[in-house]
Design an enzyme around this catalytic site. Structure first.
Site, mmCIF file in Angstrom:
data_model
loop_
_atom_site.group_PDB
_atom_site.id
_atom_site.type_symbol
_atom_site.label_atom_id
_atom_site.label_comp_id
_atom_site.label_asym_id
_atom_site.label_seq_id
_atom_site.Cartn_x
_atom_site.Cartn_y
_atom_site.Cartn_z
ATOM 1 N N THR A 5 11.090 -7.836 -11.876
ATOM 2 C CA THR A 5 10.473 -9.142 -12.117
ATOM 3 C C THR A 5 9.282 -9.334 -11.197
ATOM 4 O OG1 THR A 5 12.617 -10.052 -12.746
ATOM 5 C CG2 THR A 5 10.888 -11.619 -12.165
ATOM 6 N N GLY B 205 -2.471 -5.692 0.199
ATOM 7 C CA GLY B 205 -2.895 -7.067 0.366
ATOM 8 C C GLY B 205 -3.035 -7.519 1.797
ATOM 9 N N HIS B 206 -2.139 -7.095 2.666
ATOM 10 C CA HIS B 206 -2.153 -7.639 4.027
ATOM 11 C C HIS B 206 -3.275 -7.078 4.887
ATOM 12 C CE1 HIS B 206 -0.283 -4.407 6.657
ATOM 13 N NE2 HIS B 206 -0.093 -3.904 5.455
ATOM 14 N N GLY C 187 0.792 -1.222 0.000
ATOM 15 C CA GLY C 187 0.000 0.000 0.000
ATOM 16 C C GLY C 187 0.823 1.270 0.000
ATOM 17 N N CYS D 245 5.137 6.460 21.096
ATOM 18 C CA CYS D 245 5.879 6.537 22.348
ATOM 19 C C CYS D 245 7.307 6.973 22.065
ATOM 20 C CB CYS D 245 5.875 5.182 23.050
ATOM 21 S SG CYS D 245 6.766 5.199 24.622
ATOM 22 N N GLN E 98 -7.542 0.366 3.791
ATOM 23 C CA GLN E 98 -8.352 -0.135 4.904
ATOM 24 C C GLN E 98 -9.777 -0.465 4.494
ATOM 25 O OE1 GLN E 98 -7.408 -1.049 7.787
ATOM 26 N NE2 GLN E 98 -5.488 -0.012 8.224
#
Length: 377
Positions: free
Chosen positions: A241, A204-205, A78, A328, A183
Site C-alpha cells: 500500500t 528523499g531525505h 535510496g 570505529c 546525493q
C-alpha cells in the site's frame, strides 16, 4: 521558514547525512496523514484524493529529473532503490555486473550478495580524485555484462562521476546502466535524458523530504522483477500500500528543488569556498582538499586537517555537527574506505572532516565554524 529542529547553538553542516524536513514539505504531507487517509488502490470517495495526490507527486519527481511520470517507482528510500535496480533486471541476459569501489554500501553489499549466487562482479578503481576512468570500463565489459552501476556523486567527497560517458560505453556493449543519484538530485541539474541512464536512484531525505521515501527511475522498456511482490502497486514493480503522505512530501520537495536549484547551487558553492578559504587561513599549511577540485557537489567540502584525529576533534566540539566518514571498531578508528580507495594515506584519512552545507546555512555560521577551528589551532 527555518525548520524548528535546527538549533541555534549547533551549526548543522551534515546535510549529506540527512537534511531537515522543509516546513513546506511537512505542510504538504500533513493532510494525507489525517484528512485524506484513504487507500489509493481502492475505489470510492476515500480513495479519490490520495490517488490524485500520488499521481501529482509522481509527476513532480519526474519533472525534477527530466523523466516521465510512468517511469517513476516510489520506494522506501535510496537503499531500496539501489537494491531494486541491481536485483530487478533479472530477465536481462548475462551474469556479470560492474560497479566501482567507492559506491554506497547498498550497491556494494548487494553486489557481494549476488556474487554468492554465482553472479560475477567487477569493481572499477578510482583515481586520486575519486573518479572512474572510462577506459577501464571499456576494458572490463564483456558480452555477459548485464548491468553497470556507478553513482553520480559521492556523498563523502562530493566528487561527480562522468556518468553520461560511462552510460554510453555500457550501452555500446549491450548493458544497462544504473546510477545512484541520491546525493546529487536537488543539488545539481540531473536529467536522465542527458545522462543516458536506464535506472536512477533518488532518496528523499537528502533534499528536505522525510526519511523512508525514495524513488527509482526506470526507463520505459526496462523490465524489473519486483523485490516486494504482492498487490501489484507501482505497476507491479513495487507492491505494498502506497505511503501517500511521504510520496506527497517527496513530490513537494522535488518541486521546491526544481524552483530554487540553480540559485541554491551558487549560494552553497560560495559558502563551501568561503569555509575552505577561512580554514586554510586559520590552519596555515595544514589543510588538504579531498576529492575533485572542480567536478564536485557545490555544498560538499571534505578536507584533511593535519595533526588531528577528526573523530576525536568533532567529539569535543558540541557546537558543530559534521562527519568524519571513518568507521570505529572497539574504539579504534579506521580510515574512510572511500579515501583509502583514492590512495589517501592513513594519517590524512583519519584527519578528514566532511562539511556539507544546506538550505538554511548562513555566512555567519560558516564564519563561526572557521573561528572554532582557528581556536583549536
Amino acid at each position: 521558514m527555518r525548520p524548528p529542529g535546527l538549533r541555534d547553538d549547533v551549526v548543522y553542516l551534515d546535510h549529506n547525512a540527512t537534511t531537515p524536513v522543509d516546513p513546506r514539505v511537512a505542510e504538504a504531507a500533513r493532510p494525507f496523514l489525517d484528512l485524506h487517509f484513504g487507500n489509493p488502490s481502492t475505489t470510492g470517495v476515500y480513495a479519490e484524493e490520495p490517488r490524485k495526490a500520488l499521481g501529482a507527486a509522481r509527476a513532480q519527481v519526474a519533472a525534477l529529473i527530466d523523466a516521465e511520470p510512468g517511469e517513476i517507482v516510489f520506494t522506501g528510500g535510496g537503499s531500496e532503490s539501489d537494491v531494486l535496480a541491481l536485483r530487478g533486471p533479472a530477465l536481462a541476459p548475462g551474469d556479470h555486473l560492474v560497479t566501482q569501489v567507492t559506491e554506497h554500501p547498498a550497491v556494494l553489499r548487494t553486489c557481494a550478495a549476488l556474487e554468492r549466487t554465482g553472479v560475477r562482479v567487477t569493481l572499477l578503481s578510482v583515481d586520486r580524485f575519486g573518479r572512474v576512468d572510462p577506459a577501464e570500463l571499456h576494458r572490463v565489459l564483456t558480452p555477459a555484462t548485464r548491468l553497470v552501476s556507478v553513482m553520480l556523486a559521492n556523498g563523502e567527497t562530493g566528487t561527480i562521476q562522468p556518468v553520461a560517458e560511462l552510460a554510453s560505453i555500457a550501452h555500446e556493449h549491450g548493458a544497462l546502466f544504473h546510477t545512484d543519484a541520491a546525493q546529487a538530485v536537488g543539488k545539481i541539474p540531473v536529467s536522465v535524458s542527458d545522462l543516458g541512464v536506464d535506472l536512477l536512484s533518488v532518496a528523499g531525505h537528502k533534499f528536505y523530504a522525510p526519511k523512508g521515501i525514495g524513488a527509482l527511475y526506470v526507463r520505459h522498456g526496462v523490465t524489473l522483477e519486483p523485490l516486494i511482490p504482492g498487490g501489484g502497486q507501482e505497476e507491479g514493480r513495487r507492491s505494498g500500500t502506497e505511503n501517500v503522505a511521504f510520496a506527497v512530501a517527496l513530490g513537494e520537495a522535488a518541486r521546491l528543488a526544481a524552483e530554487g536549484r540553480a540559485v541554491e547551487a551558487v549560494r552553497t558553492g560560495r559558502l563551501r569556498d568561503r569555509l575552505f578559504d577561512r580554514l586554510d587561513a586559520g590552519w596555515p599549511g595544514g589543510v588538504r582538499l579531498n576529492g575533485h577540485p572542480d567536478h564536485r557537489l557545490p555544498g560538499t567540502l571534505n578536507v584533511s586537517l593535519f595533526g588531528i584525529i577528526a573523530r576525536n576533534l568533532l567529539a569535543g566540539l558540541p557546537g558543530l555537527a559534521a562527519s568524519t566518514g571513518s568507521a570505529c571498531h572497539t574504539g579504534d578508528p579506521e580510515p574512510s574506505a572511500v579515501l583509502t580507495a583514492m590512495g589517501v594515506d592513513r594519517a590524512r584519512a583519519l584527519s578528514a572532516i566532511r562539511f556539507s552545507i544546506g538550505r538554511w546555512t548562513t555566512e555567519a555560521e560558516i564564519d563561526r565554524v572557521s573561528e572554532i577551528f582557528a581556536h583549536v589551532v
